[in-house]
Each structure stands twice: as C-alpha cells, then as structure tokens.
Design a protein around this motif. Structure first.
Motif, PDB file in Angstrom:
ATOM      1  N   THR A  83       1.027  -1.204   0.291  1.00  4.38           N
ATOM      2  CA  THR A  83      -0.008   0.049   0.240  1.00  4.38           C
ATOM      3  C   THR A  83       0.784   1.583   0.127  1.00  4.38           C
ATOM      4  O   THR A  83       0.780   2.033  -1.181  1.00  4.38           O
ATOM      5  N   ALA A  84       1.572   1.179   0.834  1.00  4.89           N
ATOM      6  CA  ALA A  84       2.614   2.129   0.749  1.00  4.89           C
ATOM      7  C   ALA A  84       3.454   2.446  -0.308  1.00  4.89           C
ATOM      8  O   ALA A  84       3.106   3.381  -0.832  1.00  4.89           O
ATOM      9  N   ASP A  85       4.083   1.324  -1.363  1.00  5.87           N
ATOM     10  CA  ASP A  85       4.441   1.510  -2.394  1.00  5.87           C
ATOM     11  C   ASP A  85       3.659   2.191  -3.652  1.00  5.87           C
ATOM     12  O   ASP A  85       3.879   2.778  -3.624  1.00  5.87           O
ATOM     13  N   THR A  86       1.573   1.767  -3.611  1.00  6.69           N
ATOM     14  CA  THR A  86       1.183   2.150  -3.909  1.00  6.69           C
ATOM     15  C   THR A  86       0.994   3.165  -4.580  1.00  6.69           C
ATOM     16  O   THR A  86       0.832   4.746  -4.948  1.00  6.69           O
ATOM     17  N   ILE A  87       0.570   4.155  -3.082  1.00  4.92           N
ATOM     18  CA  ILE A  87       0.651   5.186  -2.974  1.00  4.92           C
ATOM     19  C   ILE A  87       1.867   6.134  -3.231  1.00  4.92           C
ATOM     20  O   ILE A  87       1.472   7.480  -3.643  1.00  4.92           O
ATOM     21  N   MET A  88       3.098   5.551  -2.686  1.00  5.55           N
ATOM     22  CA  MET A  88       4.170   7.010  -3.197  1.00  5.55           C
ATOM     23  C   MET A  88       4.477   6.747  -4.232  1.00  5.55           C
ATOM     24  O   MET A  88       4.847   7.288  -5.102  1.00  5.55           O
ATOM     25  N   VAL A  89       4.019   5.513  -4.711  1.00  5.74           N
ATOM     26  CA  VAL A  89       4.812   5.620  -6.550  1.00  5.74           C
ATOM     27  C   VAL A  89       3.264   6.720  -7.386  1.00  5.74           C
ATOM     28  O   VAL A  89       3.635   7.056  -7.745  1.00  5.74           O
ATOM     29  N   GLY A  90       1.647   6.141  -6.666  1.00  2.00           N
ATOM     30  CA  GLY A  90       0.348   6.779  -7.450  1.00  2.00           C
ATOM     31  C   GLY A  90       0.975   8.032  -7.856  1.00  2.00           C
ATOM     32  O   GLY A  90       0.395   8.985  -8.900  1.00  2.00           O
ATOM     33  N   HIS A  91       1.452   8.827  -6.442  1.00  2.00           N
ATOM     34  CA  HIS A  91       2.160  10.445  -6.346  1.00  2.00           C
ATOM     35  C   HIS A  91       3.663  10.883  -7.000  1.00  2.00           C
ATOM     36  O   HIS A  91       3.377  12.004  -7.506  1.00  2.00           O
ATOM     37  N   TYR A  92       3.542   9.496  -7.693  1.00  2.48           N
ATOM     38  CA  TYR A  92       5.085  10.213  -7.987  1.00  2.48           C
ATOM     39  C   TYR A  92       4.550  10.339  -9.971  1.00  2.48           C
ATOM     40  O   TYR A  92       5.140  11.130 -10.841  1.00  2.48           O
ATOM     41  N   GLY A  93       3.262   9.141 -10.603  1.00  6.67           N
ATOM     42  CA  GLY A  93       3.377   9.133 -11.807  1.00  6.67           C
ATOM     43  C   GLY A  93       2.176   8.406 -11.933  1.00  6.67           C
ATOM     44  O   GLY A  93       2.394   7.687 -11.348  1.00  6.67           O
ATOM     45  N   SER A  94       1.386   8.675 -12.709  1.00  7.67           N
ATOM     46  CA  SER A  94       0.350   7.215 -13.409  1.00  7.67           C
ATOM     47  C   SER A  94       0.463   5.971 -13.868  1.00  7.67           C
ATOM     48  O   SER A  94       0.351   5.244 -13.733  1.00  7.67           O
ATOM     49  N   ALA A  95       1.707   6.403 -14.848  1.00 10.61           N
ATOM     50  CA  ALA A  95       2.732   5.686 -15.907  1.00 10.61           C
ATOM     51  C   ALA A  95       2.945   5.012 -14.341  1.00 10.61           C
ATOM     52  O   ALA A  95       3.717   3.246 -15.058  1.00 10.61           O
ATOM     53  N   GLU A  96       3.718   5.247 -13.320  1.00 13.07           N
ATOM     54  CA  GLU A  96       4.916   4.502 -12.727  1.00 13.07           C
ATOM     55  C   GLU A  96       3.511   3.669 -12.417  1.00 13.07           C
ATOM     56  O   GLU A  96       4.499   2.154 -12.261  1.00 13.07           O
ATOM     57  N   LEU A  97       2.694   4.068 -11.860  1.00 15.84           N
ATOM     58  CA  LEU A  97       1.545   3.263 -11.213  1.00 15.84           C
ATOM     59  C   LEU A  97       1.034   2.233 -11.729  1.00 15.84           C
ATOM     60  O   LEU A  97       0.831   0.941 -11.420  1.00 15.84           O
ATOM     61  N   ALA A  98       1.026   2.009 -12.640  1.00 19.20           N
ATOM     62  CA  ALA A  98       0.659   1.200 -13.761  1.00 19.20           C
ATOM     63  C   ALA A  98       1.713   0.058 -14.313  1.00 19.20           C
ATOM     64  O   ALA A  98       1.640  -0.887 -14.011  1.00 19.20           O
ATOM     65  N   TYR A  99       3.329   0.186 -14.596  1.00 18.84           N
ATOM     66  CA  TYR A  99       4.177   0.080 -14.070  1.00 18.84           C
ATOM     67  C   TYR A  99       4.276  -0.888 -12.644  1.00 18.84           C
ATOM     68  O   TYR A  99       4.673  -2.866 -12.759  1.00 18.84           O
ATOM     69  N   LEU A 100       3.687  -0.616 -11.432  1.00 24.83           N
ATOM     70  CA  LEU A 100       4.221  -0.880 -10.435  1.00 24.83           C
ATOM     71  C   LEU A 100       2.932  -2.001 -10.304  1.00 24.83           C
ATOM     72  O   LEU A 100       3.095  -3.457  -9.291  1.00 24.83           O
ATOM     73  N   ALA A 101       2.206  -1.872 -11.095  1.00 20.20           N
ATOM     74  CA  ALA A 101       0.158  -3.040 -10.764  1.00 20.20           C
ATOM     75  C   ALA A 101       0.774  -4.300 -11.796  1.00 20.20           C
ATOM     76  O   ALA A 101       0.763  -5.615 -11.428  1.00 20.20           O
ATOM     77  N   LEU A 102       1.379  -4.178 -12.888  1.00 21.16           N
ATOM     78  CA  LEU A 102       2.184  -5.065 -13.562  1.00 21.16           C
ATOM     79  C   LEU A 102       3.355  -5.862 -13.135  1.00 21.16           C
ATOM     80  O   LEU A 102       3.177  -6.960 -13.517  1.00 21.16           O
TER      81      LEU A 102
END
Length: 475
Positions: A48-67
C-alpha cells in the motif's frame, strides 16, 4: 514446558470435550486473530505504501508497479498456498501436544520456501519478456519488467518469513509477526522516500523500480529477523521442545529429502492449496491484465481499488488464519463440537470486521481514491469502482474465513474446485463481457469478480457444513 502450552488446547481427552459458549469462542478467536490481522495488514501495508508513494510520483509508474506485482503475485500466492501445509500440520500437532512434530512441520516448510523462492525468483527476473509474450505494450513491459526483477531477487526471503510466521501462529506466538511487520513498514517507507523520489546529489529518482527495490531490502530484513527469533527459542525457553535448534547434519539431510516423511505429508496438504491460490491469482491477475488493455488510467484505477480491498480484507485473512489454527487444534484434541463452533464463529467474525469498511467504500469512494493519487481522471474511475467494491467486501471476507475453516480441517481439493470453478466459469467471462462488451471498464471487471465471490460463498459454506460433521482425522 507448561508456558508453551495453549490453555485452550489441552492434550487429547478421554472423552469428547463439552461445547464451549459462543462468547468464549469469539474471545479466543479474536485474541489469536488480532495480532495476525495486524501482521497480515503489515504485509499488505508495504504494498500500500508503495502504491500510494508511486501513485503520487506518476500514473505511468503506478501502471508499471501494477504489472510488476501481477507477475510475482501468481508465483507468490502459489507458494503461500503450499506453505500453508506448515499451518495445517503444526496446528494439529500443537493441539495434540506433539511439539516435535510441530517443529518438524516448520523445518519442512522452510526447505520448500527456499527452493520455491529460488525458482520463482528467477522467473520474476524474466518479467519483461513474459509481459511482451502476453501482448503488453513495449513501454509497459519494460517498466513492469524492472519492477518484477527487483521483486524476484527477494522472493526467497519473503517465503521464509511467511512459512515461519505460520509456524509461530500455530504454536500460539502470533505477536512476533505483528512486531516484525511494524518495523518492516517503517523501514520500507524510509527506503521508498529515497529510492522512489531520489536524494539530490546522491540517488537518482527510480519511481516504481525504486519502490520494488525498497520492498526487496525490507523482505530480507524480516526474513533474517524471524529466523533469529525461532532459532534462539531454545536459549530463551531453556529447552528445545519443538526441535528448532540448528543442527547442520540433520538439517542438511532433511533438506536433501525436502523434509522426509513429514515433508511428504506437508506436500499432500499444501499442493492443493498451492494449486488453489495459483489459479486464484491467475484469475485475479487476468483481470489486472485486462485492465491494462483498457489503458493506463483504467489500470491505475483498478490497481488502486484492488490494493485497498486487499488491505481491508487483511482483517478477514487474519481471522481466516486464526480460524484455521483453532479448527486444526480442535482436530488435534478430537473435539468435533468445538471444531464446528470455531469454524462458524470465525466465518461470522470475518464478515463482521470488514462490513464497516465496505460501507466506507460506498460512502466516500472519491476520498479514498484521492489518498492514492492526485490525478482527476484516475480518481473518477476509481470512485465508481469503489462503489462496486463496497458490495463485494463483506461476502469476500466470509469466503476467506470459510476457506480458513476448511483448511484447518484438511479439506483441500474439494475446496479448491469450488473456489476456482467460481472464478473461471463466472468471474473472468462476466468481467470481460461487462468491461469490454458492455463498456463498463474497470468497474465491470470488478463486477465480474464480485459475481464469482458470491457463488463461491454459497458453495463453500455448504461444504464446511458437510465437512464439520465428518469423522475427525489428522492430516
């Protein structure tokens, strides 16, 4: 020795014990479940911390994290399923006051954890070509592959921790995992701040890959900590009732045979759960990959909602583990009446704990989505998807705890067929139709998942009713 024994789990009596009051079952389940809930929530808290902190870094990076998470999730959940053989064997042995067998179950699980961690870690390192193979765009495959590679390097560590936490929960020491995960979350957030956003003049921003690298370091820290705790039990207790003291010759011989006789029993129990969780993860991640075909915004929104659901469901997962242990203990002491009551109380508690959060998902979906990201388009899609999640969460929690009750009773394959059949025959087809043919997007994917969960609930509750009336038999 006396202080090692659970007062709720006496040695096998000469006659069947009397039925205990519901209130007593609730208190005992909650006392075991509470630290387990916090420990499980701590594990998801890292993501969750990864998702929130990456989400505020950028939506493209959040998509990378999800995959990247999607790749490791299938192998990780399959491994977790197999390692639940530790919980089944150790909890039943503990209920029968068979301390040595409980310790042998942990060692057998440990050997399997290391072997699986190495094999699946190598597969995760090959994340980018795997994503390209299943048709993901080159940019998403490269970003997701980098995340998967970092996760793969720490797969053995995570499985060592999970196996060891199952053992500690089975012998009534669940608070250890809770304390370890508290420290792990602080460590992970600190590393995320440096590796995701960078440290001017010292560390370049790494985005999603930085989050995965921080998580990898944290995993190795928790693995070494839990091993240190278990291996020093003999010194703290003044004896070695569980046989966990390290003896190189014995451990090497057992490792070569993957635990020997108890290792075979471990696999008999764990393989069914491994197949169940692998197929479950495959179905779940198929929906994640479908979200990827809908675009970055839909994928990011779906990932946010799923992450929040998993975090909420940790309460049910903790209750599921506690229910599994209590059912297993009841089998060990030949106590059919309290086996049934422990199972039904656990199922009810799991659903009750999650219901308030299901209501919040429906009442303030935009607020919850805004915690994860500041991008308006993602918040809009996630808000609608959270409304669907609110209709699913309570039933999903009941499903999780019912599986825990059945797992404690050693009912593996029938449970697997009912659960997985619901996802593949109903969840994926209906999710595809609603998301793509009807055009509902990410909310449609979650509606398909919800349909599968409702069907699984009916099938599994009826299965527990049948199993709980069968003659008792240790795994």
């Amino acid at each position: 020795m006396a202080r090692l024994m659970d007062t709720s789990s006496p040695a096998v009596p000469a006659s069947v014990p009397p039925l205990e009051p519901v209130g007593l079952h609730i208190r005992r389940t909650v006392s075991l479940a509470f630290p387990v809930v916090l420990a499980r929530a701590g594990m998801v808290g890292i993501f969750t911390a990864d998702t929130i902190m990456v989400g505020h870094y950028g939506s493209a990076e959040l998509a990378y994290l999800a995959l990247g998470i999607a790749i490791q999730s299938i192998f990780l959940l399959m491994s977790i399923g197999l390692l639940q053989g530790t919980m089944i064997l150790a909890s039943q042995a503990y209920g029968a006051s068979d301390w040595r067998e409980a310790g042998a179950a942990w060692r057998a699980g440990l050997y399997h954890a290391v072997a699986l961690g190495v094999v699946f870690g190598i597969i995760c390192v090959l994340g980018e070509p795997l994503l390209l193979l299943i048709g993901q765009p080159a940019e998403l495959a490269a970003g997701g592959g980098g995340v998967s590679r970092a996760f793969g390097l720490s797969m053995p560590a995570l499985l060592i921790y999970i196996c060891s936490s199952y053992f500690l929960e089975s012998i009534q020491r669940p608070r250890v995992g809770m304390y370890i995960m508290f420290g792990a979350n602080f460590l992970n957030v600190g590393l995320n701040m440096v590796l995701i956003y960078g440290l001017p003049g010292f560390v370049e921003p790494m985005g999603a890959v930085g989050a995965a690298a921080a998580t990898a370091v944290t995993r190795w820290a928790i693995a070494l900590t839990v091993l240190a705790y278990i291996l020093t039990l003999p010194w703290r207790d003044g004896e070695d009732p569980f046989g966990v003291r390290f003896r190189a010759a014995r451990w090497w011989l057992e490792a070569r045979r993957l635990g020997g006789k108890i290792g075979r029993r471990f696999r008999q129990q764990g393989i069914g759960m491994a197949v169940l969780m692998a197929l479950d993860a495959a179905a779940f991640q198929t929906l994640i990959l479908m979200a990827g075909y809908l675009g970055d915004t839909e994928l990011a929104a779906y990932h946010i909602v799923v992450n929040a659901m998993i975090l909420i469901l940790m309460m049910a997962i903790g209750c599921s583990s506690a229910t599994s242990v209590r059912v297993g203990n009841a089998i060990g002491r030949n106590d059919p009446l309290n086996l049934r009551r422990a199972g039904w109380v656990g199922i009810g508690l799991g659903a009750a704990l999650v219901t308030p959060f299901a209501a919040l998902a429906m009442l303030v979906p935009g607020f919850i989505a805004g915690i994860y990201t500041g991008e308006a388009a993602v918040i809009e899609v996630a808000s609608v998807t959270f409304l669907v999640a609110g209709l699913i969460l309570t039933v999903d929690a009941a499903v999780a705890t019912t599986i825990g009750a059945l797992r404690g009773a050693g009912d593996v394959w029938p449970t697997m067929l009912r659960f997985i059949g619901s996802f593949y025959l109903i969840g994926i087809p209906s999710g595809y139709l609603l998301a793509f043919e009807v055009g509902l997007g990410a909310p449609g994917l979650l509606m398909g998942l919800g349909a599968a969960i409702y069907v699984a609930f009916v099938l599994l509750v009826f299965r527990f009713r049948v199993v709980s009336h069968l003659p008792l038999k240790r795994a």
